[in-house]
Design a protein around this motif. Structure first.
Motif, PDB file in Angstrom:
ATOM      1  N   GLN A 288       0.823  -1.218   0.000  1.00 52.17           N
ATOM      2  CA  GLN A 288       0.000   0.000   0.000  1.00 52.17           C
ATOM      3  C   GLN A 288       0.857   1.269   0.000  1.00 52.17           C
ATOM      4  OE1 GLN A 288      -3.337  -0.145  -0.306  1.00 52.17           O
ATOM      5  NE2 GLN A 288      -3.159  -2.381  -0.346  1.00 52.17           N
ATOM      6  N   GLY A 289       2.166   1.105  -0.147  1.00 48.43           N
ATOM      7  CA  GLY A 289       3.052   2.257  -0.229  1.00 48.43           C
ATOM      8  C   GLY A 289       3.611   2.724   1.100  1.00 48.43           C
ATOM      9  N   LEU A 290       3.425   1.946   2.177  1.00 47.39           N
ATOM     10  CA  LEU A 290       3.934   2.331   3.488  1.00 47.39           C
ATOM     11  C   LEU A 290       5.336   1.753   3.703  1.00 47.39           C
ATOM     12  CD1 LEU A 290       0.742   1.794   5.690  1.00 47.39           C
ATOM     13  CD2 LEU A 290       1.431   3.818   4.395  1.00 47.39           C
ATOM     14  N   SER A 291       6.114   2.429   4.536  1.00 50.56           N
ATOM     15  CA  SER A 291       7.475   1.989   4.834  1.00 50.56           C
ATOM     16  C   SER A 291       7.547   1.453   6.257  1.00 50.56           C
ATOM     17  CB  SER A 291       8.461   3.156   4.681  1.00 50.56           C
ATOM     18  OG  SER A 291       8.436   3.665   3.368  1.00 50.56           O
ATOM     19  N   HIS A 292       8.150   0.281   6.406  1.00 51.18           N
ATOM     20  CA  HIS A 292       8.312  -0.311   7.734  1.00 51.18           C
ATOM     21  C   HIS A 292       9.360   0.482   8.517  1.00 51.18           C
ATOM     22  CE1 HIS A 292      10.281  -3.296  10.509  1.00 51.18           C
ATOM     23  NE2 HIS A 292       9.011  -3.405  10.882  1.00 51.18           N
ATOM     24  N   VAL A 293       9.024   0.803   9.769  1.00 50.59           N
ATOM     25  CA  VAL A 293       9.933   1.553  10.635  1.00 50.59           C
ATOM     26  C   VAL A 293      10.574   0.649  11.674  1.00 50.59           C
ATOM     27  CG1 VAL A 293      10.116   3.440  12.307  1.00 50.59           C
ATOM     28  CG2 VAL A 293       8.629   3.680  10.290  1.00 50.59           C
ATOM     29  N   ARG A 294       9.756  -0.106  12.406  1.00 49.03           N
ATOM     30  CA  ARG A 294      10.288  -0.978  13.447  1.00 49.03           C
ATOM     31  C   ARG A 294       9.226  -1.986  13.829  1.00 49.03           C
ATOM     32  NH1 ARG A 294       8.730   0.073  19.017  1.00 49.03           N
ATOM     33  NH2 ARG A 294       7.084   1.657  19.013  1.00 49.03           N
ATOM     34  N   THR A 295       9.659  -3.016  14.542  1.00 45.04           N
ATOM     35  CA  THR A 295       8.754  -4.005  15.110  1.00 45.04           C
ATOM     36  C   THR A 295       9.123  -4.185  16.575  1.00 45.04           C
ATOM     37  OG1 THR A 295       8.478  -5.171  13.013  1.00 45.04           O
ATOM     38  CG2 THR A 295       7.941  -6.392  15.029  1.00 45.04           C
ATOM     39  N   ALA A 296       8.146  -4.022  17.452  1.00 43.78           N
ATOM     40  CA  ALA A 296       8.337  -4.229  18.890  1.00 43.78           C
ATOM     41  C   ALA A 296       7.689  -5.546  19.282  1.00 43.78           C
ATOM     42  CB  ALA A 296       7.712  -3.079  19.682  1.00 43.78           C
ATOM     43  N   THR A 297       8.256  -6.217  20.271  1.00 40.96           N
ATOM     44  CA  THR A 297       7.730  -7.514  20.696  1.00 40.96           C
ATOM     45  C   THR A 297       7.439  -7.505  22.196  1.00 40.96           C
ATOM     46  OG1 THR A 297       9.944  -8.427  21.119  1.00 40.96           O
ATOM     47  CG2 THR A 297       9.039  -8.709  18.903  1.00 40.96           C
ATOM     48  N   LYS A 298       6.450  -8.278  22.555  1.00 41.28           N
ATOM     49  CA  LYS A 298       6.134  -8.544  23.966  1.00 41.28           C
ATOM     50  C   LYS A 298       5.627  -9.974  24.022  1.00 41.28           C
ATOM     51  CE  LYS A 298       3.572  -6.695  27.968  1.00 41.28           C
ATOM     52  NZ  LYS A 298       4.764  -6.427  28.803  1.00 41.28           N
ATOM     53  N   ASP A 299       6.383 -10.832  24.679  1.00 41.68           N
ATOM     54  CA  ASP A 299       6.102 -12.266  24.654  1.00 41.68           C
ATOM     55  C   ASP A 299       6.127 -12.714  23.191  1.00 41.68           C
ATOM     56  OD1 ASP A 299       5.807 -12.142  27.456  1.00 41.68           O
ATOM     57  OD2 ASP A 299       3.711 -11.540  27.232  1.00 41.68           O
ATOM     58  N   GLU A 300       5.069 -13.343  22.683  1.00 38.70           N
ATOM     59  CA  GLU A 300       5.057 -13.767  21.276  1.00 38.70           C
ATOM     60  C   GLU A 300       4.265 -12.809  20.394  1.00 38.70           C
ATOM     61  OE1 GLU A 300       4.228 -17.846  20.491  1.00 38.70           O
ATOM     62  OE2 GLU A 300       5.307 -18.561  22.251  1.00 38.70           O
ATOM     63  N   TRP A 301       3.854 -11.664  20.951  1.00 39.42           N
ATOM     64  CA  TRP A 301       3.039 -10.695  20.227  1.00 39.42           C
ATOM     65  C   TRP A 301       3.906  -9.545  19.732  1.00 39.42           C
ATOM     66  CZ3 TRP A 301      -1.877 -12.160  19.324  1.00 39.42           C
ATOM     67  CH2 TRP A 301      -2.389 -13.187  20.132  1.00 39.42           C
ATOM     68  N   ILE A 302       3.442  -8.886  18.670  1.00 39.90           N
ATOM     69  CA  ILE A 302       4.233  -7.820  18.078  1.00 39.90           C
ATOM     70  C   ILE A 302       3.379  -6.578  17.806  1.00 39.90           C
ATOM     71  CG2 ILE A 302       5.918  -9.352  17.006  1.00 39.90           C
ATOM     72  CD1 ILE A 302       4.433  -8.926  14.321  1.00 39.90           C
ATOM     73  N   LEU A 303       4.061  -5.451  17.715  1.00 39.47           N
ATOM     74  CA  LEU A 303       3.519  -4.209  17.180  1.00 39.47           C
ATOM     75  C   LEU A 303       4.412  -3.823  16.014  1.00 39.47           C
ATOM     76  CD1 LEU A 303       2.229  -1.011  18.802  1.00 39.47           C
ATOM     77  CD2 LEU A 303       4.296  -0.856  17.409  1.00 39.47           C
ATOM     78  N   VAL A 304       3.797  -3.539  14.866  1.00 35.44           N
ATOM     79  CA  VAL A 304       4.554  -3.174  13.671  1.00 35.44           C
ATOM     80  C   VAL A 304       4.255  -1.717  13.339  1.00 35.44           C
ATOM     81  CG1 VAL A 304       5.135  -3.803  11.306  1.00 35.44           C
ATOM     82  CG2 VAL A 304       4.272  -5.558  12.875  1.00 35.44           C
ATOM     83  N   GLN A 305       5.296  -0.926  13.216  1.00 34.21           N
ATOM     84  CA  GLN A 305       5.153   0.500  12.938  1.00 34.21           C
ATOM     85  C   GLN A 305       5.529   0.789  11.486  1.00 34.21           C
ATOM     86  OE1 GLN A 305       7.316   3.085  15.594  1.00 34.21           O
ATOM     87  NE2 GLN A 305       7.189   4.843  14.215  1.00 34.21           N
ATOM     88  N   PHE A 306       4.673   1.576  10.823  1.00 37.30           N
ATOM     89  CA  PHE A 306       4.918   2.005   9.449  1.00 37.30           C
ATOM     90  C   PHE A 306       4.862   3.526   9.368  1.00 37.30           C
ATOM     91  CE2 PHE A 306       3.026  -2.204   9.116  1.00 37.30           C
ATOM     92  CZ  PHE A 306       3.787  -2.835   8.140  1.00 37.30           C
ATOM     93  N   GLU A 307       5.405   4.058   8.277  1.00 39.42           N
ATOM     94  CA  GLU A 307       5.314   5.485   7.993  1.00 39.42           C
ATOM     95  C   GLU A 307       4.815   5.668   6.567  1.00 39.42           C
ATOM     96  OE1 GLU A 307       8.233   9.392   7.539  1.00 39.42           O
ATOM     97  OE2 GLU A 307       8.866   7.693   8.772  1.00 39.42           O
TER      98      GLU A 307
END
Length: 309
Positions: A288-307
């Motif tokens: 969709q044209g977004l750029s990945h910035v970082r991925t944070a983890t907690k246990d086996e779950w993640i948060l994915v940040q885009f710009e």
């Protein structure tokens, strides 16, 4: 003896008592099987601020499913296969019970205690509001009543989103927040209490929309919050920050609408995701044209940040 309820219960709740080391793996599987909500009671959630409890190394997973024909057979067949594949599942306790509308809040009240999110955010159930005392003048209380909506702060993905919003606001303002799958409104309320100027919450569940508005009023941010059941891009590309803490399949399906809702230079936080789903979610949103910035983890779950550039 309790009176019998002759009505068909709208939900069935599956209770699993499991070793804590397999809890995260099973959470993802339960959500993939269609659990409408998931409550985790473990050593972390049993402890409330300033009151630790002895570790048990056990977790209770309470999964709520729509009551449909063949539900238990379908779920147990899948879990039986999973139990054979994951070490530590040999002695899991399994039980089912009905859940009626009038039982919902009672179910929450029996387990839900105040908890800390981020650096100084304390999520306090409404029934603890009068008795709970904050430890510092800088502590930020968020008072919630779950009503019939999901989103209490107990899940790791909510913690990831709250921490991301808090960190974002320490660096940059948020003018127009979009909260996709708002549930109780918890993430919007946290952002507004931390200084965001405005938040729009969306949810496909009209009960959640109503509950989010009530919680916004309870936390004195109602004038800066709106909620509805429309698509994320209902107002065009106007949101400088978007957070979506839902599930993998809806996030894939909504990718064009979520991407369209982000203003140029805006930030997107996606969660409700397992580590194993990162590659597919990145592919979908980078398409969709977004750029990945970082991925944070907690246990086996993640948060994915885009710009959105």
């Amino acid at each position: 003896m309790e009176p019998e309820n002759d009505m068909q219960p709208p939900w069935r709740v599956l209770k699993l008592v499991v070793p804590e080391m397999v809890s995260d793996s099973l959470q993802g599987i339960l959500l993939e099987m269609g659990a409408l909500g998931l409550q985790i009671i473990d050593d972390e959630t049993r402890s409330i601020p300033d009151h630790e409890v002895p570790p048990s190394d056990q977790a209770e997973l309470l999964s709520t499913f729509s009551n449909e024909e063949g539900l238990e057979a379908r779920v147990m067949a899948r879990l039986g296969a999973v139990f054979q594949q994951i070490p530590g599942c040999e002695s899991i306790e399994v039980s089912w019970h009905d859940l009626f509308h009038e039982d919902w809040v009672a179910e929450f009240k029996s387990h839900w205690q105040p908890l800390q999110l981020g650096k100084n955010i304390y999520v306090i159930p409404s029934w603890h509001e009068a008795s709970y005392r904050l430890g510092s003048p800088t502590d930020l209380p968020i008072y919630l009543d779950p009503g019939m909506a999901f989103g209490t702060g107990l899940h790791a993905t909510t913690a990831l989103c709250a921490e991301a919003l808090q960190a974002h606001l320490e660096q940059s303002p948020i003018r127009q927040l979009l909260d996709v799958g708002t549930g109780t409104g918890i993430l919007s309320i946290i952002a507004l209490k931390l200084g965001a100027q405005f938040a729009l919450g969306t949810d496909i569940d009209p009960v959640a929309v109503h509950n989010a508005l009530e919680n916004a009023a309870k936390n004195e941010v109602f004038d800066h919050f709106e909620a509805n059941d429309k698509l994320p891009d209902q107002r065009g590309s106007v949101h400088d920050v978007v957070v979506a803490n839902i599930l993998f399949k809806p996030l894939i399906g909504l990718a064009p609408h979520i991407a369209q809702s982000i203003a140029s230079g805006g930030t997107l936080y996606l969660s409700g995701l397992l580590q194993s789903q990162e590659s597919d979610i990145r592919d979908a949103y980078e398409a969709q044209g977004l750029s990945h910035v970082r991925t944070a983890t907690k246990d086996e779950w993640i948060l994915v940040q885009f710009e959105k550039r």
